[in-house]
Write a protein that holds these residues in place. Structure first.
Motif, PDB file in Angstrom:
ATOM      1  N   ILE A  73      -2.649   7.135 -12.269  1.00 43.04           N
ATOM      2  CA  ILE A  73      -2.046   7.632 -11.108  1.00 43.04           C
ATOM      3  C   ILE A  73      -2.895   8.944 -10.401  1.00 43.04           C
ATOM      4  N   GLN A  74      -3.640   9.693 -11.400  1.00 39.83           N
ATOM      5  CA  GLN A  74      -4.311  10.439 -10.897  1.00 39.83           C
ATOM      6  C   GLN A  74      -5.650   9.899 -10.183  1.00 39.83           C
ATOM      7  N   GLY A  75      -6.196   8.787 -10.918  1.00 39.79           N
ATOM      8  CA  GLY A  75      -7.413   8.176 -10.203  1.00 39.79           C
ATOM      9  C   GLY A  75      -7.049   7.559  -8.860  1.00 39.79           C
ATOM     10  N   THR A  76      -5.818   7.074  -8.650  1.00 44.12           N
ATOM     11  CA  THR A  76      -5.376   6.678  -7.342  1.00 44.12           C
ATOM     12  C   THR A  76      -5.314   7.678  -6.539  1.00 44.12           C
ATOM     13  N   GLN A  77      -4.582   8.923  -6.680  1.00 45.95           N
ATOM     14  CA  GLN A  77      -4.920   9.887  -5.763  1.00 45.95           C
ATOM     15  C   GLN A  77      -6.150  10.326  -5.234  1.00 45.95           C
ATOM     16  N   ILE A  78      -6.936  10.467  -6.274  1.00 44.35           N
ATOM     17  CA  ILE A  78      -8.453  10.898  -6.030  1.00 44.35           C
ATOM     18  C   ILE A  78      -9.260   9.746  -5.033  1.00 44.35           C
ATOM     19  N   SER A  79      -9.021   8.704  -5.695  1.00 43.57           N
ATOM     20  CA  SER A  79      -9.765   7.379  -4.977  1.00 43.57           C
ATOM     21  C   SER A  79      -9.365   7.243  -3.345  1.00 43.57           C
ATOM     22  N   LEU A  80      -7.950   7.387  -3.039  1.00 46.84           N
ATOM     23  CA  LEU A  80      -7.439   7.418  -2.034  1.00 46.84           C
ATOM     24  C   LEU A  80      -7.857   8.427  -1.071  1.00 46.84           C
ATOM     25  N   MET A  81      -7.827   9.588  -1.539  1.00 45.35           N
ATOM     26  CA  MET A  81      -8.081  10.691  -0.912  1.00 45.35           C
ATOM     27  C   MET A  81      -9.454  10.723  -0.664  1.00 45.35           C
ATOM     28  N   VAL A  82     -10.356  10.430  -1.490  1.00 43.73           N
ATOM     29  CA  VAL A  82     -11.895  10.214  -1.090  1.00 43.73           C
ATOM     30  C   VAL A  82     -12.116   9.306   0.066  1.00 43.73           C
ATOM     31  N   GLY A  83     -11.439   8.146  -0.085  1.00 41.85           N
ATOM     32  CA  GLY A  83     -11.308   6.940   1.047  1.00 41.85           C
ATOM     33  C   GLY A  83     -11.041   7.598   2.270  1.00 41.85           C
ATOM     34  N   ILE A  84      -9.828   8.154   2.417  1.00 41.12           N
ATOM     35  CA  ILE A  84      -9.096   8.714   3.588  1.00 41.12           C
ATOM     36  C   ILE A  84     -10.095   9.897   4.229  1.00 41.12           C
ATOM     37  N   LEU A  85     -10.259  10.701   3.279  1.00 40.82           N
ATOM     38  CA  LEU A  85     -11.279  11.900   4.035  1.00 40.82           C
ATOM     39  C   LEU A  85     -12.483  11.581   4.365  1.00 40.82           C
ATOM     40  N   LEU A 116       0.870  -1.189   0.262  1.00 41.66           N
ATOM     41  CA  LEU A 116       0.015   0.019  -0.096  1.00 41.66           C
ATOM     42  C   LEU A 116       0.984   1.263  -0.038  1.00 41.66           C
ATOM     43  N   LEU A 117       1.870   1.265   0.847  1.00 42.08           N
ATOM     44  CA  LEU A 117       2.937   2.558   0.813  1.00 42.08           C
ATOM     45  C   LEU A 117       3.226   2.615  -0.524  1.00 42.08           C
ATOM     46  N   VAL A 118       3.788   1.656  -1.284  1.00 42.24           N
ATOM     47  CA  VAL A 118       4.482   1.569  -2.644  1.00 42.24           C
ATOM     48  C   VAL A 118       3.450   2.298  -3.368  1.00 42.24           C
ATOM     49  N   ILE A 119       2.256   1.842  -3.316  1.00 43.18           N
ATOM     50  CA  ILE A 119       0.943   2.297  -4.210  1.00 43.18           C
ATOM     51  C   ILE A 119       1.023   3.819  -4.001  1.00 43.18           C
ATOM     52  N   PHE A 159      -7.289  -5.168  -1.228  1.00 38.61           N
ATOM     53  CA  PHE A 159      -6.924  -6.305  -0.600  1.00 38.61           C
ATOM     54  C   PHE A 159      -6.156  -5.756   0.327  1.00 38.61           C
ATOM     55  N   CYS A 160      -5.068  -4.813   0.198  1.00 34.89           N
ATOM     56  CA  CYS A 160      -4.310  -4.536   1.266  1.00 34.89           C
ATOM     57  C   CYS A 160      -4.916  -3.835   2.512  1.00 34.89           C
ATOM     58  N   PHE A 161      -5.921  -2.855   2.079  1.00 38.93           N
ATOM     59  CA  PHE A 161      -6.704  -2.263   3.324  1.00 38.93           C
ATOM     60  C   PHE A 161      -7.304  -3.491   3.930  1.00 38.93           C
ATOM     61  N   TYR A 162      -8.095  -4.300   3.522  1.00 39.99           N
ATOM     62  CA  TYR A 162      -8.658  -5.286   4.414  1.00 39.99           C
ATOM     63  C   TYR A 162      -7.483  -6.204   5.129  1.00 39.99           C
TER      64      TYR A 162
END
Lengths: 308, 323, 307
Positions: free
Chosen positions: A103-115, A46-49, A290-293
Motif C-alpha cells: 500500500i505504501q509503495g503504491t502511494q509513493i510510486s503513483l505520487m512520483v509518477g504523477i508529480l 486504476l481507480l480501484v488501485i 497496463f492500465c496507464f498504457y
C-alpha cells in the motif's frame, strides 16, 4: 522506456492537428473513450488501485514499519500470506507486513509518477510552446539543445544527481521530471508550429483578435488533447524510471518503499521459496502500468478523429 | 466489339459502422481508341469504379458484377492473373504524383522494374527504354533526370514521369484518375495535351476521371456522369455540353462559372451529397432534385437508351418536362 | 551527404563536451570530497593525497587536465576508492562483458522484433497479429528488472535448466537469461514500431501504384514496403541503445555478470566519483557515436535527408 512511445505520439501529433469536427471535441472524445472497453476497464481498475492505496491501510493489522518477530528469519514458513496472522500478502524476511508495504509503495510510486509527469508536462509544454511560437533562430537553438540533451544517457546522469545531491524522493521526482520533458517539448513545439500556420489562426488574426485570446481560445485547447494523452503515457514511463532507480537501491529509502524497491527485495529472496514477496508488488506494478498504457491508448484514439 | 465492357458493377466496403455501397449497378462500355470521361463530385464512386476493375480496392472492399476486357472477364481475378493485365494491358495514373511515386526509390528503378518484370529485359535495356519513354512525354534531359528521386521533380514533371511509367508496356487502356487535380492550372493544360497526344500516337483508349468539367470539354469523346455511386447519364461529350438531359447534369453545367455570364452569385446545387451508409432506395439525387416526384424516392430509375445514338439516362422525369 | 555528416558531427562534439563539463562540475558540487570519511584524516595526509590526485588545483584546471587525458589518451584517471586501480582498468574488466551480452540483446531485439512486427502488419487482424500485439503490450510492462527475476523463478528454480547468475567467460547458458531479460522490452517496442509503420506504408499511395504496375506481391514487399517501414525503427535505434546500456546495470545486479553496471552501482554507493564519471562519459560517448551512426543510416535510406 519513456521514449518507447515517441513514434506513436508523433503520428498522433500529426493526426490531431487536422482535427476539427463540428461537434464539441471533448464531448465527442468522451463518448469515444467510453466506447473503448479496454480503456474504460483500465480506468476503473486504476481507480480501484488508487482507492485501495488510500483506504487499504484501514484494514491492515500491521503497520508498514512494525516487525513481526515471529516471522523474522523464517518468513518462508511463518510469513506466508494468511488471513489469520493478519499478513494478507505475507511478510518479508525482516518480518514486515507486505500488505502494508505494498500500500505504501503504491502511494509513493503513483505520487512520483504523477508529480514527475506534472514537472515534465509543465516544463515541456512551456519550452515547446515558446520554441514553436517564437520560431526562427531561437526555435532552432532551443531544439538543438533538446537534441543534445536527448543523446545523453539520462539514467546515468540521474544516478549521478542522486549520489551528489542525496537520495531523497523530492530529488527523485524532480530529477526524473526534469529529464523527461524532452519528448514533450518536441511534440508541443511541432503542434504549435502546425497550429500557428492554420487558417483558423490566420482568420482570427485577420479579424483582429489579440494574441493572448488567440493563444487561450485557439492554441491551448488544441494543445490540451495531445498534452493530456502524452501526460497519461508519461506517468507509466516515470513510474518505470523510478522503479528502476529504486530497484538499484538508489531511489526511495527505508522505511519508505516503492514498487521498484519491493520488487528488488522480492527478487533478492526468490531462492528461499518466498515468491509472494515478489509476486504481490509485481502484480500491482504490472496491472497499474497496463492500465496507464490502455488509458493512454484510449485517450489517443478518442482525441484522434482520424483514427475512427 | 468494345474494348471494355462493364455490367452491373457494384462495390461495397465493410466498415466498423456497417456496409457502405460506393458503386451501384454501374454499366458502360468503351471502344478502342476512344476517350471516356467519368465525371462526378468527390465520393460519387468514380475512383472506386476503376479501382475495382483493376483489383485495387482496399482490403475491406468487395466488387460484384462483370468487367470484360477484350472479351475476357477480369473482375475478381487472382492476383497472379491480374498481374498479367496490370500495366501490360491496362495501366493507371493517379491523382497525386507526389505520393504515388515511391519517394525512396530513384525514378530509374521504379520505371525499370516494370519492364524487367513484364518484358524480362535486362536492367540496362530497361533503363534505356525508360529514358526514351521519358523523352516521349517531353521530359528534358531524361538521361540524367532519370537518376533522380521523385521529390527532386516539380509537380507537373512528376505527373509526366507517372504517365511515362504507365506507358512503358504500351497498354491498350490507360486510366487517368484525376490526373490534373493536384497540379497548377497551366500545368493541367499541358498534361491534358500530353494525354490526347498519347491517345493519337499510340491509339490508347483512355478513361479520364475528373470532377472538373473544364477538363472534360475538348478532351473526351464520351462522358459518363456519376452521382451517389450510380450512373446518371452517358452521352457524347458534345451532347452533354450542348443539351444535358438529366437534372443533375444540368445542375453541374449551370454551376460552371462562365466568362460571358454576369451573374453576381455562383450557382450551386442545393443540398449535400448522399450518405453512402444508407441503402440506396430510389434515385440518389432525388432529395436535391428540383423535378423530384414521388416515384423518385422509392424506385431507382433504370439507365435507358433515349433512342438517340448511344445516349443513356437514368431519370423518371421525361426530358420534355425539364425544359 | 558529406555536408550532412559534418553537420551531425558538429552536434556530436559539443554534446560530448557538455556531458564532460556537466558531470565534472556535478562531482565538484558534491558535499564532501572523495576522501572525506568517518575517521577524519590528518590535515597533512589529506593535503598530500589531494596533491597526488591534483585536487588542490582550481576546478577549471582540473577539468581541462581531465578532459585532455580523456580525449588524447582515453585516460579516465585513478579510482578514488580502489587505490591500486585506474578507472581504465575497471572499464577494461567490465566493458567486454557488457559489450557481449549487450550486443546479443541488440541482435535479438532487432532480429525478432522486425520480423514479428512485419508479419503482424501483413497478416493484420489474424491470430498472429493479435499475438504480436499482445506480446508487445505485455513486454511494455515487463521491463528488464521485472523480467530478470521472473526468468530466474521459471528457468532456475522451477525448471532448473539454467544457472541463476554468474558469467564464466560468457558461456551460452550464462548468456541466455541476461539477453532475454535485457532485450524483451526493446524487441517488443521494435515490433510495435515496425507494425504500425508498415501498416502505414502498406496504405501509402505508392504501394497502390506498385500493385497497379502488376508486380508480384513479394517484389512489392521487398522493393517498396520494407525499406520505408524501417525508417521509424532506425530512429528508435538510438533510444534503444541508451535503454540497453542503462538496463545493463540491472542485469549486472541480478545475474552477477560483472559488467560495467556492477562497477557503476558500486561506485554510486561508495561515492567513487572518478569511476562514475568515467563510466558516464564512456557510455555518453558510445551513445553519441551510436546515434550518429543511426542518423547516417537514416539519411542513407531516406533520400530526402541528403542535402
Amino acid at each position: 522506456m519513456i521514449v518507447a512511445n515517441k513514434n506513436k505520439i508523433k503520428d498522433m501529433a500529426e493526426n490531431l492537428s487536422d482535427s476539427g469536427p463540428g461537434r464539441s471535441l471533448w464531448k465527442d472524445a468522451r463518448m469515444r473513450f467510453m466506447q473503448n472497453k479496454a480503456a474504460t476497464l483500465s480506468l476503473f481498475v486504476l481507480l480501484v488501485i488508487v482507492a485501495f492505496s488510500f483506504i487499504g491501510s484501514h484494514f491492515a493489522v500491521w503497520s508498514y514499519e512494525r516487525i513481526d518477530w515471529n516471522a523474522v528469519g523464517s518468513a518462508a514458513k511463518v510469513g506466508m500470506p494468511s488471513i489469520e496472522t493478519g499478513h494478507y500478502f505475507g511478510t518479508d524476511d525482516l518480518g514486515r507486513d507486505i500488505y502494508s508495504r505494498v500500500i505504501q509503495g503504491t502511494q509513493i510510486s503513483l505520487m512520483v509518477g504523477i508529480l514527475g509527469a506534472t514537472v515534465a508536462v509543465v516544463v515541456g509544454t512551456l519550452y515547446g510552446a515558446t520554441s514553436g511560437y517564437l520560431g526562427g533562430r531561437t526555435d532552432q537553438i532551443m531544439m538543438r539543445i533538446v537534441d543534445i540533451l536527448m543523446s545523453i544517457p539520462y539514467m546515468f546522469v540521474l544516478i549521478l544527481l542522486l549520489v551528489v545531491f542525496g537520495r531523497s524522493i523530492i530529488m527523485l521526482f524532480v530529477g526524473i521530471g526534469l529529464l523527461s520533458w524532452l519528448d514533450m517539448s518536441r511534440i508541443v513545439r511541432g503542434q504549435t508550429l502546425n497550429l500557428k500556420n492554420k487558417e483558423f489562426i490566420e482568420a482570427a488574426q485577420a479579424i483582429g483578435v489579440s494574441d493572448y485570446k488567440i493563444i487561450m481560445r485557439h492554441i491551448v485547447p488544441n494543445l490540451l488533447g495531445i498534452v493530456a494523452v502524452y501526460a497519461t503515457l508519461l506517468v507509466p514511463g516515470i513510474i518505470l524510471a523510478e522503479s528502476f532507480i529504486s530497484f538499484l537501491g538508489l531511489g526511495v529509502q527505508e522505511p519508505l518503499t516503492s514498487w521498484g524497491a519491493l520488487i528488488k527485495e522480492g527478487s533478492n529472496t526468490i531462492m528461499y521459496d518466498t515468491e509472494w514477496q515478489l509476486l504481490f508488488p509485481l502484480a500491482f506494478f504490472v496491472v497499474s502500468l497496463f492500465c496507464f498504457y490502455f488509458i493512454g491508448d484510449g485517450l489517443r484514439d478518442a482525441l484522434d478523429p482520424k483514427g475512427r | 466489339m468494345s474494348l471494355l465492357e462493364v455490367n452491373n458493377l457494384q462495390v461495397q466496403f465493410e466498415t466498423t459502422d456497417g456496409i457502405v455501397s460506393a458503386v451501384n449497378n454501374v454499366s458502360f462500355s468503351l471502344e478502342e481508341g476512344k476517350i471516356l470521361a467519368i465525371v462526378g463530385e468527390s465520393g460519387s464512386g468514380k475512383s472506386q469504379t476503376v479501382f475495382a476493375m483493376m483489383g485495387l480496392l482496399d482490403q475491406n472492399g468487395h466488387a460484384t458484377g462483370s468487367v470484360k476486357f477484350e472479351d475476357q472477364e477480369i473482375l475478381n481475378l487472382s492476383i497472379s492473373e491480374l498481374n498479367l493485365i496490370r500495366s501490360e494491358k491496362i495501366a493507371i495514373i493517379f491523382q497525386d504524383p507526389m505520393t504515388s511515386l515511391n519517394p525512396y526509390m530513384k525514378v530509374s528503378a521504379q520505371m525499370a522494374e516494370v519492364l524487367i518484370h513484364h518484358k524480362g529485359l535486362s536492367k540496362t535495356d530497361a533503363i534505356k527504354q525508360s529514358i526514351s519513354m521519358l523523352d516521349a512525354v517531353q521530359i528534358p534531359d531524361a538521361r540524367n533526370l532519370i537518376r533522380m528521386y521523385p521529390h527532386e521533380f516539380s509537380g507537373g514533371m512528376r505527373q509526366r514521369v507517372m504517365i511515362a511509367m504507365s506507358l512503358l508496356c504500351h497498354p491498350k487502356l490507360l486510366i487517368a484518375d484525376e490526373p490534373t487535380t493536384a497540379l497548377d492550372v497551366t500545368v493541367q493544360a499541358q498534361i491534358m495535351h500530353l494525354l490526347s497526344d498519347i491517345q493519337k500516337e499510340f491509339g490508347t483508349s483512355i478513361i479520364l476521371i475528373t470532377h472538373d468539367l473544364g477538363v472534360v470539354a475538348g478532351n473526351s469523346d464520351e462522358t459518363l456522369v456519376m452521382y451517389g455511386g450510380q450512373v446518371m447519364e452517358i452521352a457524347t461529350t458534345e451532347l452533354i455540353y450542348a443539351s444535358p438531359t438529366h437534372p443533375y447534369t444540368q445542375g453541374l453545367m449551370s454551376a460552371v462559372p462562365r466568362l460571358d455570364d454576369n451573374a453576381v452569385k455562383l450557382k450551386t446545387i442545393q443540398g449535400n451529397p448522399p450518405d453512402a451508409m444508407l441503402d440506396p432506395v430510389g434515385c440518389p439525387f432525388s432529395p436535391r432534385c428540383k423535378f423530384s416526384k414521388d416515384i423518385c424516392s422509392t424506385h431507382t430509375p433504370e439507365l435507358l437508351e433515349t433512342g438517340e445514338n448511344k445516349h443513356f439516362r437514368a431519370c423518371h422525369v421525361a426530358f420534355k418536362e425539364l425544359l | 551527404m558529406f555536408n550532412y555528416i559534418i553537420k551531425r558531427i558538429g552536434i556530436a562534439i559539443p554534446t560530448l563536451l557538455i556531458l564532460i563539463v556537466v558531470t565534472f562540475y556535478l562531482m565538484h558540487a558534491a558535499p564532501g570530497g572523495p576522501f572525506t570519511s568517518e575517521r577524519p584524516l590528518p590535515a597533512q595526509v589529506l593535503a598530500n593525497i589531494e596533491a597526488k590526485y591534483g585536487l588542490d588545483q582550481p576546478v577549471w584546471r582540473q577539468m581541462i587536465n581531465y578532459s585532455w587525458g580523456v580525449v588524447t589518451e582515453f585516460d579516465f584517471g585513478p579510482s578514488y576508492k580502489y587505490h591500486d586501480r585506474t578507472v581504465n582498468e575497471i572499464i577494461a574488466q567490465g566493458f567486454p562483458i557488457t559489450l557481449k551480452y549487450g550486443f546479443w540483446s541488440f541482435i535479438v531485439a532487432i532480429g525478432v522484433g522486425i520480423p514479428l512486427g512485419a508479419i503482424a502488419a501483413i497478416r493484420k487482424n489474424t491470430w498472429i497479429d493479435y499475438f504480436a500485439v499482445g506480446v508487445s503490450i505485455g513486454a511494455q510492462v515487463l521491463p528488464n528488472f521485472v523480467m530478470a527475476p521472473l526468468l530466474i523463478i521459471v528457468f532456475t528454480l522451477w525448471l532448473g535448466w539454467l544457472p541463476g547468475g554468474g558469467w564464466h567467460g560468457g558461456d551460452w547458458e550464462y548468456l541466455v537469461m541476461p539477453v532475454i531479460a535485457l532485450s524483451t522490452s526493446y524487441m517488443a517496442s521494435i515490433a510495435r514500431i515496425t507494425r504500425s509503420s508498415m501498416l502505414e506504408v502498406l496504405n501509402a499511395n505508392y504501394i497502390r501504384t506498385a500493385r497497379a504496375k502488376g508486380l508480384p506481391t513479394k517484389t512489392i514487399f521487398f522493393r517498396h514496403v520494407f525499406k520505408p517501414s524501417l525508417l521509424p525503427v532506425i530512429s528508435y535505434l538510438g533510444p534503444a541503445f541508451v535503454g540497453l546500456i542503462t538496463g545493463s546495470v540491472v542485469i549486472d545486479m541480478i545475474f552477477s555478470t560483472g559488467g560495467m553496471g556492477y562497477f557503476f552501482v558500486n561506485a554510486a554507493f561508495n561515492r567513487d566519483y572518478a569511476v562514475m564519471m568515467g563510466i558516464t562519459i564512456l557510455v555518453g560517448s558510445l551513445t553519441i557515436l551510436f546515434s550518429l551512426i543511426a542518423d547516417l543510416l537514416y539519411a542513407w535510406v531516406d533520400p530526402k535527408i541528403r542535402y
